[in-house]
Design a protein around this motif. Structure first.
Motif, mmCIF file in Angstrom:
data_model
loop_
_atom_site.group_PDB
_atom_site.id
_atom_site.type_symbol
_atom_site.label_atom_id
_atom_site.label_comp_id
_atom_site.label_asym_id
_atom_site.label_seq_id
_atom_site.Cartn_x
_atom_site.Cartn_y
_atom_site.Cartn_z
ATOM 1 N N TYR A 59 0.825 -1.215 0.000
ATOM 2 C CA TYR A 59 0.000 0.000 0.000
ATOM 3 C C TYR A 59 0.860 1.267 0.000
ATOM 4 C CZ TYR A 59 -4.038 2.936 0.990
ATOM 5 O OH TYR A 59 -5.028 3.883 0.908
ATOM 6 N N LYS A 81 1.330 3.119 -3.313
ATOM 7 C CA LYS A 81 0.142 3.574 -4.039
ATOM 8 C C LYS A 81 0.387 4.884 -4.789
ATOM 9 C CE LYS A 81 -4.687 5.009 -3.355
ATOM 10 N NZ LYS A 81 -5.805 5.137 -2.372
ATOM 11 N N ASP A 82 0.833 5.910 -4.102
ATOM 12 C CA ASP A 82 1.014 7.213 -4.752
ATOM 13 C C ASP A 82 2.074 7.140 -5.840
ATOM 14 O OD1 ASP A 82 -0.914 8.275 -3.104
ATOM 15 O OD2 ASP A 82 0.515 9.189 -1.701
ATOM 16 N N HIS A 98 0.618 5.461 -8.961
ATOM 17 C CA HIS A 98 -0.326 6.358 -9.629
ATOM 18 C C HIS A 98 0.391 7.512 -10.329
ATOM 19 C CE1 HIS A 98 -4.247 4.690 -8.647
ATOM 20 N NE2 HIS A 98 -3.807 4.420 -7.425
ATOM 21 N N LYS A 121 -3.386 -1.583 -11.101
ATOM 22 C CA LYS A 121 -3.311 -0.614 -10.001
ATOM 23 C C LYS A 121 -4.627 -0.541 -9.224
ATOM 24 C CE LYS A 121 -4.350 3.546 -12.748
ATOM 25 N NZ LYS A 121 -3.805 4.846 -13.206
ATOM 26 N N ASP A 122 -5.693 -1.152 -9.758
ATOM 27 C CA ASP A 122 -6.970 -1.224 -9.035
ATOM 28 C C ASP A 122 -6.833 -1.952 -7.698
ATOM 29 O OD1 ASP A 122 -9.171 -0.585 -11.430
ATOM 30 O OD2 ASP A 122 -7.369 -1.591 -12.138
ATOM 31 N N PHE A 141 -5.090 -1.256 -5.311
ATOM 32 C CA PHE A 141 -5.016 -0.303 -4.197
ATOM 33 C C PHE A 141 -6.405 0.046 -3.676
ATOM 34 C CE2 PHE A 141 -0.902 0.655 -6.393
ATOM 35 C CZ PHE A 141 -0.081 0.236 -5.361
ATOM 36 N N ASP A 142 -7.382 0.074 -4.569
ATOM 37 C CA ASP A 142 -8.764 0.296 -4.118
ATOM 38 C C ASP A 142 -9.237 -0.879 -3.270
ATOM 39 O OD1 ASP A 142 -8.871 2.684 -5.554
ATOM 40 O OD2 ASP A 142 -9.593 1.690 -7.366
ATOM 41 N N ASP A 172 -7.739 -0.582 0.130
ATOM 42 C CA ASP A 172 -8.519 0.398 0.898
ATOM 43 C C ASP A 172 -9.715 -0.270 1.570
ATOM 44 O OD1 ASP A 172 -7.203 2.869 0.653
ATOM 45 O OD2 ASP A 172 -7.995 3.178 -1.359
#
Length: 244
Positions: free
Chosen positions: A89, A92-93, A96, A182-183, A185-186, A189
Protein backbone atom coordinates in the motif's frame (compact mmCIF):
# COMPACT_ATOMS: atom_id res chain seq x y z
CA UNK A 1 7.33 -1.60 -16.85
CA UNK A 2 7.25 -1.13 -13.09
CA UNK A 3 8.23 -3.30 -10.10
CA UNK A 4 7.60 -2.82 -6.38
CA UNK A 5 10.03 -4.71 -4.12
CA UNK A 6 8.87 -5.31 -0.55
CA UNK A 7 11.85 -5.10 1.83
CA UNK A 8 10.46 -3.73 5.09
CA UNK A 9 10.70 -6.78 7.37
CA UNK A 10 12.93 -7.62 10.34
CA UNK A 11 14.45 -10.93 9.08
CA UNK A 12 13.67 -12.83 12.29
CA UNK A 13 14.73 -16.28 11.01
CA UNK A 14 17.84 -15.19 9.11
CA UNK A 15 19.08 -12.26 11.13
CA UNK A 16 22.65 -11.44 10.15
CA UNK A 17 22.49 -7.81 11.25
CA UNK A 18 21.61 -6.62 7.77
CA UNK A 19 18.63 -6.79 5.41
CA UNK A 20 18.27 -10.17 3.71
CA UNK A 21 18.34 -8.35 0.39
CA UNK A 22 22.00 -7.53 1.14
CA UNK A 23 22.93 -11.21 1.17
CA UNK A 24 25.20 -12.09 -1.73
CA UNK A 25 24.44 -14.90 -4.15
CA UNK A 26 26.74 -15.40 -7.12
CA UNK A 27 28.49 -12.08 -6.58
CA UNK A 28 25.28 -10.04 -6.40
CA UNK A 29 23.15 -9.00 -3.47
CA UNK A 30 19.59 -10.26 -3.67
CA UNK A 31 18.47 -6.67 -4.20
CA UNK A 32 20.91 -6.17 -7.06
CA UNK A 33 19.80 -9.45 -8.57
CA UNK A 34 16.19 -8.20 -8.63
CA UNK A 35 17.21 -4.95 -10.34
CA UNK A 36 19.42 -6.79 -12.82
CA UNK A 37 17.00 -9.59 -13.70
CA UNK A 38 13.80 -7.52 -13.85
CA UNK A 39 15.53 -4.87 -15.93
CA UNK A 40 16.35 -7.58 -18.47
CA UNK A 41 12.63 -8.27 -19.00
CA UNK A 42 11.80 -4.60 -19.48
CA UNK A 43 11.33 -3.05 -16.02
CA UNK A 44 12.59 0.53 -15.91
CA UNK A 45 11.16 1.83 -12.62
CA UNK A 46 11.60 0.23 -9.21
CA UNK A 47 10.19 1.15 -5.80
CA UNK A 48 11.94 -0.48 -2.83
CA UNK A 49 9.72 -0.43 0.25
CA UNK A 50 11.90 0.00 3.32
CA UNK A 51 11.10 -0.40 7.01
CA UNK A 52 13.17 -1.92 9.81
CA UNK A 53 16.46 -1.69 7.85
CA UNK A 54 15.71 1.68 6.24
CA UNK A 55 19.24 3.24 6.36
CA UNK A 56 20.97 0.11 5.03
CA UNK A 57 18.46 -0.32 2.22
CA UNK A 58 18.75 3.32 1.19
CA UNK A 59 22.53 2.91 1.00
CA UNK A 60 22.19 -0.26 -1.10
CA UNK A 61 19.79 1.47 -3.48
CA UNK A 62 22.05 4.51 -3.81
CA UNK A 63 24.89 2.24 -4.92
CA UNK A 64 22.61 0.45 -7.39
CA UNK A 65 21.52 3.77 -8.95
CA UNK A 66 25.15 4.35 -9.89
CA UNK A 67 25.46 0.91 -11.46
CA UNK A 68 22.16 0.43 -13.35
CA UNK A 69 20.29 2.54 -15.86
CA UNK A 70 17.07 2.27 -13.89
CA UNK A 71 14.94 4.56 -11.75
CA UNK A 72 15.15 3.23 -8.18
CA UNK A 73 12.99 4.93 -5.54
CA UNK A 74 12.90 4.09 -1.83
CA UNK A 75 9.62 4.43 0.06
CA UNK A 76 9.44 4.09 3.84
CA UNK A 77 6.64 1.99 5.33
CA UNK A 78 6.25 3.28 8.87
CA UNK A 79 3.90 0.35 9.62
CA UNK A 80 6.54 -2.25 8.81
CA UNK A 81 5.73 -4.23 11.97
CA UNK A 82 2.22 -4.91 10.68
CA UNK A 83 1.03 -7.10 7.78
CA UNK A 84 2.90 -7.09 4.47
CA UNK A 85 -0.05 -5.48 2.70
CA UNK A 86 0.99 -2.16 4.28
CA UNK A 87 4.26 -2.35 2.35
CA UNK A 88 2.42 -2.80 -0.92
CA UNK A 89 0.00 0.00 0.00
CA UNK A 90 2.94 2.34 0.64
CA UNK A 91 3.63 2.31 -3.12
CA UNK A 92 0.14 3.57 -4.04
CA UNK A 93 1.01 7.21 -4.75
CA UNK A 94 4.23 6.26 -6.56
CA UNK A 95 2.43 3.85 -8.89
CA UNK A 96 -0.33 6.36 -9.63
CA UNK A 97 2.19 9.11 -10.35
CA UNK A 98 3.97 6.93 -12.91
CA UNK A 99 0.69 6.31 -14.67
CA UNK A 100 1.24 2.61 -15.42
CA UNK A 101 -1.93 0.54 -15.30
CA UNK A 102 -0.12 -2.68 -14.32
CA UNK A 103 2.96 -3.52 -12.28
CA UNK A 104 4.97 -6.33 -10.71
CA UNK A 105 5.45 -6.73 -7.01
CA UNK A 106 7.59 -9.24 -5.18
CA UNK A 107 9.57 -9.77 -1.98
CA UNK A 108 13.18 -8.64 -1.67
CA UNK A 109 14.28 -12.00 -0.25
CA UNK A 110 12.99 -14.10 -3.16
CA UNK A 111 15.30 -15.59 -5.76
CA UNK A 112 14.30 -16.41 -9.34
CA UNK A 113 16.50 -17.84 -12.02
CA UNK A 114 16.62 -15.84 -15.23
CA UNK A 115 14.68 -18.43 -17.25
CA UNK A 116 11.79 -18.16 -14.76
CA UNK A 117 11.36 -14.45 -15.49
CA UNK A 118 11.80 -14.89 -19.23
CA UNK A 119 8.99 -17.45 -19.27
CA UNK A 120 6.78 -15.28 -17.08
CA UNK A 121 7.17 -12.29 -19.40
CA UNK A 122 5.42 -14.17 -22.22
CA UNK A 123 2.30 -14.75 -20.07
CA UNK A 124 1.39 -11.33 -18.70
CA UNK A 125 -1.74 -10.48 -20.68
CA UNK A 126 -4.74 -9.62 -18.51
CA UNK A 127 -8.13 -10.90 -19.52
CA UNK A 128 -11.40 -12.19 -18.05
CA UNK A 129 -11.64 -9.25 -15.63
CA UNK A 130 -8.65 -10.18 -13.47
CA UNK A 131 -6.96 -7.62 -11.22
CA UNK A 132 -4.17 -9.93 -10.10
CA UNK A 133 -2.07 -12.70 -11.61
CA UNK A 134 0.14 -14.80 -9.34
CA UNK A 135 3.11 -16.76 -10.67
CA UNK A 136 2.75 -20.33 -9.43
CA UNK A 137 4.74 -23.54 -9.70
CA UNK A 138 3.60 -27.16 -9.63
CA UNK A 139 5.03 -29.28 -6.77
CA UNK A 140 7.63 -31.71 -8.10
CA UNK A 141 11.21 -32.95 -8.02
CA UNK A 142 12.49 -29.66 -9.47
CA UNK A 143 11.40 -27.72 -6.36
CA UNK A 144 11.90 -30.30 -3.62
CA UNK A 145 14.10 -27.72 -1.81
CA UNK A 146 10.97 -25.71 -0.95
CA UNK A 147 10.03 -25.71 2.76
CA UNK A 148 6.57 -27.32 2.83
CA UNK A 149 5.82 -25.93 6.28
CA UNK A 150 6.45 -22.37 5.15
CA UNK A 151 5.48 -22.13 1.48
CA UNK A 152 2.11 -20.61 0.65
CA UNK A 153 -0.09 -23.13 -1.14
CA UNK A 154 -2.62 -22.34 -3.86
CA UNK A 155 -5.71 -24.19 -5.02
CA UNK A 156 -6.58 -22.96 -8.51
CA UNK A 157 -8.01 -23.87 -11.86
CA UNK A 158 -6.99 -20.78 -13.83
CA UNK A 159 -8.81 -18.66 -11.23
CA UNK A 160 -7.55 -18.91 -7.66
CA UNK A 161 -9.95 -20.70 -5.31
CA UNK A 162 -7.97 -20.73 -2.06
CA UNK A 163 -4.57 -19.61 -0.83
CA UNK A 164 -2.72 -20.13 2.46
CA UNK A 165 0.08 -21.99 4.22
CA UNK A 166 -2.26 -24.44 5.91
CA UNK A 167 -4.73 -25.34 3.14
CA UNK A 168 -5.13 -28.92 1.94
CA UNK A 169 -5.95 -30.09 -1.56
CA UNK A 170 -3.66 -27.53 -3.19
CA UNK A 171 -2.12 -27.94 -6.64
CA UNK A 172 0.37 -25.06 -6.78
CA UNK A 173 3.04 -23.23 -4.81
CA UNK A 174 2.92 -19.44 -4.56
CA UNK A 175 6.30 -18.20 -5.89
CA UNK A 176 5.88 -14.72 -4.40
CA UNK A 177 5.79 -12.88 -7.72
CA UNK A 178 2.66 -10.94 -8.69
CA UNK A 179 1.55 -8.95 -11.72
CA UNK A 180 -1.37 -6.70 -10.85
CA UNK A 181 -3.53 -3.82 -12.01
CA UNK A 182 -3.31 -0.61 -10.00
CA UNK A 183 -6.97 -1.22 -9.04
CA UNK A 184 -5.60 -3.45 -6.25
CA UNK A 185 -5.02 -0.30 -4.20
CA UNK A 186 -8.76 0.30 -4.12
CA UNK A 187 -9.18 -3.27 -2.88
CA UNK A 188 -6.56 -2.68 -0.17
CA UNK A 189 -8.52 0.40 0.90
CA UNK A 190 -11.59 -1.80 1.33
CA UNK A 191 -9.75 -4.61 3.15
CA UNK A 192 -8.11 -2.20 5.60
CA UNK A 193 -11.50 -1.28 7.05
CA UNK A 194 -12.31 -4.76 8.38
CA UNK A 195 -9.40 -7.22 7.90
CA UNK A 196 -5.69 -7.59 8.41
CA UNK A 197 -3.93 -5.94 5.50
CA UNK A 198 -2.00 -8.97 4.25
CA UNK A 199 -1.17 -10.03 0.70
CA UNK A 200 -3.00 -13.32 1.31
CA UNK A 201 -6.14 -11.42 2.34
CA UNK A 202 -5.85 -9.35 -0.84
CA UNK A 203 -5.65 -12.51 -2.96
CA UNK A 204 -8.52 -14.13 -1.07
CA UNK A 205 -10.73 -11.06 -1.53
CA UNK A 206 -10.02 -10.96 -5.26
CA UNK A 207 -10.51 -14.73 -5.52
CA UNK A 208 -13.99 -14.39 -4.08
CA UNK A 209 -14.76 -11.93 -6.89
CA UNK A 210 -13.13 -14.09 -9.61
CA UNK A 211 -10.47 -11.43 -10.14
CA UNK A 212 -7.37 -13.43 -9.18
CA UNK A 213 -5.73 -15.85 -11.60
CA UNK A 214 -2.55 -17.89 -11.80
CA UNK A 215 0.32 -17.86 -14.26
CA UNK A 216 1.99 -21.27 -14.46
CA UNK A 217 5.78 -20.91 -14.46
CA UNK A 218 6.94 -24.48 -14.08
CA UNK A 219 10.30 -26.22 -14.07
CA UNK A 220 12.61 -23.42 -12.96
CA UNK A 221 14.53 -22.72 -9.77
CA UNK A 222 13.08 -20.17 -7.35
CA UNK A 223 13.28 -19.81 -3.60
CA UNK A 224 12.05 -17.77 -0.65
CA UNK A 225 15.21 -17.16 1.37
CA UNK A 226 13.98 -17.26 4.96
CA UNK A 227 16.54 -19.56 6.59
CA UNK A 228 20.24 -20.45 6.33
CA UNK A 229 19.17 -23.63 4.47
CA UNK A 230 17.32 -21.55 1.86
CA UNK A 231 20.35 -19.32 1.42
CA UNK A 232 22.64 -22.32 0.97
CA UNK A 233 20.28 -23.87 -1.58
CA UNK A 234 20.30 -20.72 -3.72
CA UNK A 235 24.09 -20.46 -3.55
CA UNK A 236 24.38 -24.09 -4.63
CA UNK A 237 21.99 -23.52 -7.52
CA UNK A 238 24.06 -20.68 -8.92
CA UNK A 239 27.28 -22.61 -8.44
CA UNK A 240 25.77 -25.53 -10.37
CA UNK A 241 24.64 -23.21 -13.18
CA UNK A 242 28.09 -21.67 -13.37
CA UNK A 243 29.69 -25.10 -13.79
CA UNK A 244 27.40 -26.19 -16.65
Amino acid sequence: MVCVILAAGKNLRLNLGQPKSALTVGGQSLMERHIDQFQKIGVTDFAVITGFHKPALEEICEDLRKKYDANITTIYNEKYELENGYSLYAAKDWVHELGDEEFFFTMADHYYEEAFLNDLKTKLIFDKGAYLKLAVDVPGDHNEHIDLDDVTKVDAEDYINRIGKEIEGYNYYDTGLFYVKKDVFDVLDHIATNQKLSISNLVTHLSDQKKARVIEVVGYYWNDIDTPEDFKSSQEHLALKASE
